[in-house]
Every structure is written in C-alpha cells, then in structure tokens.
Enzyme design. Structure first.
Site, PDB file in Angstrom:
ATOM      1  N   HIS A 191      74.895 -42.586 -25.067  1.00 50.66           N
ATOM      2  CA  HIS A 191      74.160 -41.633 -25.906  1.00 50.66           C
ATOM      3  C   HIS A 191      74.627 -40.192 -25.699  1.00 50.66           C
ATOM      4  O   HIS A 191      74.229 -39.293 -26.459  1.00 50.66           O
ATOM      5  CB  HIS A 191      72.663 -41.722 -25.615  1.00 50.66           C
ATOM      6  N   ARG A 192      75.479 -39.941 -24.705  1.00 55.30           N
ATOM      7  CA  ARG A 192      76.067 -38.608 -24.560  1.00 55.30           C
ATOM      8  C   ARG A 192      77.081 -38.350 -25.668  1.00 55.30           C
ATOM      9  O   ARG A 192      77.321 -37.200 -26.046  1.00 55.30           O
ATOM     10  CB  ARG A 192      76.756 -38.481 -23.199  1.00 55.30           C
TER      11      ARG A 192
END
Length: 484
Positions: free
Chosen positions: A454-455
């Site tokens: 999700h980064r």
C-alpha cells in the site's frame, strides 16, 4: 606449478555464505573430467551441482555428506597430473570427533588452492559439463574458516570414502551404504530415470539400460555402483522405498523438533521481513472463466499446440502481463526514498517442492509470445519438481502468481515476496450457479486474491489492475482485441 589443487566451496550467488553437502558424486581415486559435476550442495535457495574446476584424480574429500560448509572452505583435493608419478601421502582420515586433521607441512606444500575471485583461471569455468549441461558456478567467497559439522538427525553415516592416499593409489576405508530413501519415480513404469550425467555416460559405455534399474542413491537415483553391478551381472542393492511424507517421529514428551534450515529458513526470514515491512492490502474478485476454459480447449485442439502443456495458469499469467502493461506501477519496488518502476517483468510462480516453498521466475516474461510463455512455464514447473532450480532462477522476481487452486483452495491472502509490490492468488476453478444473460446457469468460476504494497499501490490502482485480470479471464478474445 603444484599438481595437487584444493577446490574451495564457491560463492553460489545472492550473498549465500554456506551450503550443506547433500551428496558426493565422486569418491577418492575417481578420475574426473573438467566441468564434471562432483558434489551436490544445498543452499538456502536451491540444491545445485558444482562442477570440477580441473580434470584429474580425486585425492581427498575433506567433508562428508550432511556437513554444513562455509563459502571458501576447502572441500576436495584433485591431482591434476596423476600420470606423473607417486605423491607423498595426504592424510584424510577423520578424527573421532569427525573433523579432519591438519595437513602436514609437506602436504600443504604440494597443494595449490583454487584462486580467489577475480583470479579465476581462464577457460575453466562455464563450459558444458559432461552430458551437455552448463555448469553452475559463480566464483569464490573470501572466507576460509573451518566447516561446521551438522549431520542430519537420524541419518546413517555417508558412503563417502575418506581413504588415505599412498603413492598414486588410494587405500579406501570401508564404506557404509547410504540411508534408504524414497524413490521419486514412485515405481511408475516409463517414469523419468534419475541419474547424473557421468552415470548416464557410464551406462551407455557399458551397455546398461538405466530404465531397467532401481536406484539406491538419493531420491531413488541410480549410482555408478548400480550400473557397475548391473554390468557385471551382480544383483543391485535396492533401497526400500519409504513414504513420500514420513510419519512424525515423536519422543517421550510426544513432541517432534524439526531443524529450520535451507529453503524453509530463508522462506521464514523473507515472509517475516515482508509482512512487517510492507503494509499489505488484499482484494478479492470472483469471475466467470467459462469462456477462458473453452478458449484453452480450442487452443489444445490446434495442431501446433498438441504437444504443449496448456493450463489455466497460462491464461492467468498472460492476463497479469497484459494488465501490467496497462498499469506499470504495479510492477515496481519500494527503495526507501524512491519507487523503482520496472519495464521488464520477471514473473514469479510460487512452487511447493519437497524442500519447501520456492518462487522461480520467468525472465522478461512480457516479451514472450503465448507459446514461448507456455514452454517457459512448463520448464519452470518441471525443474522445480525435480529439485534442479538454480539460485539465479529464483532471483530478480518483480511480480508473482501463487496457484493455490491446485490444492482445491478458493483463494488466499498471500504475503509479498521481498522487493515486489504485488502477488496474485489464483484459486480453484469450480462449477457453480451463476447469473449469465439473466438466467441462473452452471458456469466455471474462480476467485482471485491480490495482495499489494500500500506504500506504492493505492486502492484505486490495485482495484483496476485486479479488474483487468478478471476481464481478461472472463473473455480473453475480447480483451486481446481491445488492449492490443
């Protein structure tokens, strides 16, 4: 120049620092060829065969099977000119503790150690080994510390001959038969014969049909002794097969302790690092793949595809590669202060093997045609099942598929391989009631699970990527026309 040369355990790549000697493919007194496989070593990534750097005669084997040896440690001594006359004895008799004694000054003076990295003699590494193989060897590590003795629990002493060399003839100590192992061929008539290239060459020279033998070596492989006994008319000693999955052996406390090493140790370290470094998000999508399954049937029926292995995984791989072209950020790596987006796709395929979970990858898979991709996937799977996957084949992956459907599982929440930003779980294809054209019909349905970092990948990008993979599997012909 010294005729006795000591071969050190080489650096097999990817920063590996040690390896366990699984099997010696030669013994003291054997005459060997340049690039002939001499030992099978298990690292944290793979079991690999290491070829001889010189031709000559084996004078000493320094460490028995089951020993864990650090990179740079001497493992074997080779006389590169055995016809030049007798040599002073090189003592290779093990001490009661299992360690080999320190060589005498005279012995050391007669020994030349393999050159360090950057000083490798030209023309000796990388050529074809006997049997047409390419040798797997990547140079030499710097360490020269002693090996750590770590014999397998419950294993019988190895059959390695640690004889004493007197003159130019070895005087072997009595050997002990190798422990009985499971025959990986499973006794199926016409199955693949497990034998090393030198053994195959010996069988050919002696006129022995390997298919008629039952091996006594590791995993049911055929050894030189099996071939020689068959050629002489003697009965071959056959190892009794044991179950593929051995029953647990519990102690008095009704507990079993299994050492964590090799592939399992590396997998545990990688999964722990990934799970607590990259913030994982997993999304799911259930799709009707009836048209995709029919497309596969039509593909199998084409004359030019009749000898090609065509499976649903092939279409899933193609779907992922096309979706990456539409969403390149999915094929990227988090590098601290920057994101590295890769134009090439090294497509990883998670594979469960006897040694544990490995993830070999198809290099630059996006440039392959569908037929080339099918061949590459077939070769990857067969190599993994046979335990011959090299460390290089498991390095550099950029995106992975895990086919949990082969175990009858609908889907999962896979953990990212370190350095990758997405992994797709492909579930079982099942016949299920499905609304199709306004009516409930029985259709072939599967569920996809996409985990992503999700980064790098937000919910919108992850959803669009997964939706594109699903759209291709729902109607591959239409997707190809629309996207290419």
């Amino acid at each position: 120049m010294s005729r006795i040369k000591t071969f050190n355990l080489p650096d097999l790549g990817e920063g590996l620092t040690e390896g366990e000697i699984l099997a010696w493919l030669v013994k003291v007194g054997d005459t060997i060829e340049l690039n002939q496989p001499i030992v099978e070593v298990e690292t944290a990534k793979a079991a690999v065969e290491i070829p001889a750097k010189w031709a000559g005669q084996v004078q000493a084997i320094h460490h028995p099977e089951g020993t864990t040896v650090e990179v740079g440690t001497p493992i074997i001594a080779i006389d590169t000119d055995p016809g030049a006359g007798p040599l002073e004895a090189l003592s290779t008799t093990a001490t009661p503790s299992g360690d080999l004694p320190t060589p005498s000054a005279a012995s050391l003076a007669a020994v030349e150690v393999a050159p360090a990295e950057g000083m490798i003699e030209p023309g000796l590494i990388g050529g074809a080994a006997p049997g047409g193989r390419t040798a797997v060897l990547v140079g030499y590590g710097p360490r020269t510390t002693a090996a750590k003795r770590r014999p397998r629990k419950g294993a019988a002493p190895s059959g390695v001959d640690h004889g004493v060399v007197v003159g130019d003839k070895p005087t072997p100590t009595p050997t002990i038969p190798a422990p009985q192992v499971h025959d990986r061929r499973g006794g199926v008539s016409g199955g693949a014969v497990l034998a090393k290239p030198p053994v195959r060459k010996l069988a050919k020279d002696l006129g022995v049909d390997l298919a008629t033998l039952t091996g006594s070596g590791p995993l049911g492989s055929i050894t030189r002794e099996d071939v020689q006994q068959a050629a002489s008319g003697a009965s071959v000693v056959v190892a009794e097969p044991i179950a593929a999955t051995a029953a647990p052996s519990f102690g008095a406390d009704r507990e079993q302790r299994i050492p964590v090493k090799g592939v399992r140790k590396l997998t545990a370290e990688n999964m722990s690092r990934s799970a607590f470094t990259a913030p994982h998000v997993t999304e799911f999508l259930t799709v009707d793949v009836t048209r995709a399954m029919k497309a596969l049937d039509r593909l199998r029926g084409r004359r030019e595809w009749r000898d090609v292995r065509v499976s649903p995984l092939l279409l899933v791989a193609k779907a992922v590669l096309l979706a990456v072209q539409r969403h390149p950020m999915v094929n990227s790596t988090w590098a601290g202060d920057e994101i590295v987006v890769k134009e090439y796709v090294n497509l990883g395929i998670a594979a469960a093997t006897e040694r544990g979970l490995i993830v070999p990858n198809v290099k630059d898979a996006g440039r392959l045609s569908l037929r080339e991709l099918a061949d590459a996937l077939t070769d990857l799977v067969q190599t993994a099942k046979s335990g011959r996957t090299s460390p290089a084949a498991m390095s550099g992956g950029t995106l992975t598929i895990t086919n949990v459907g082969v175990f009858g599982v609908d889907t999962g929440t896979p953990i990212l391989p370190p350095g990758e930003s997405a992994i797709l779980a492909f579930g079982a294809v099942r016949e299920m009631p499905w609304v199709h054209k306004g009516k409930v019909k029985v259709r072939q349905v599967t569920t996809l699970g996409l985990s992503f970092d999700h980064r790098i990948i937000d919910g919108e990008l992850g959803s669009k990527f997964l939706r594109d993979v699903g759209d291709f599997l729902t109607d591959p012909e239409a997707a190809l026309l629309a996207w290419t």
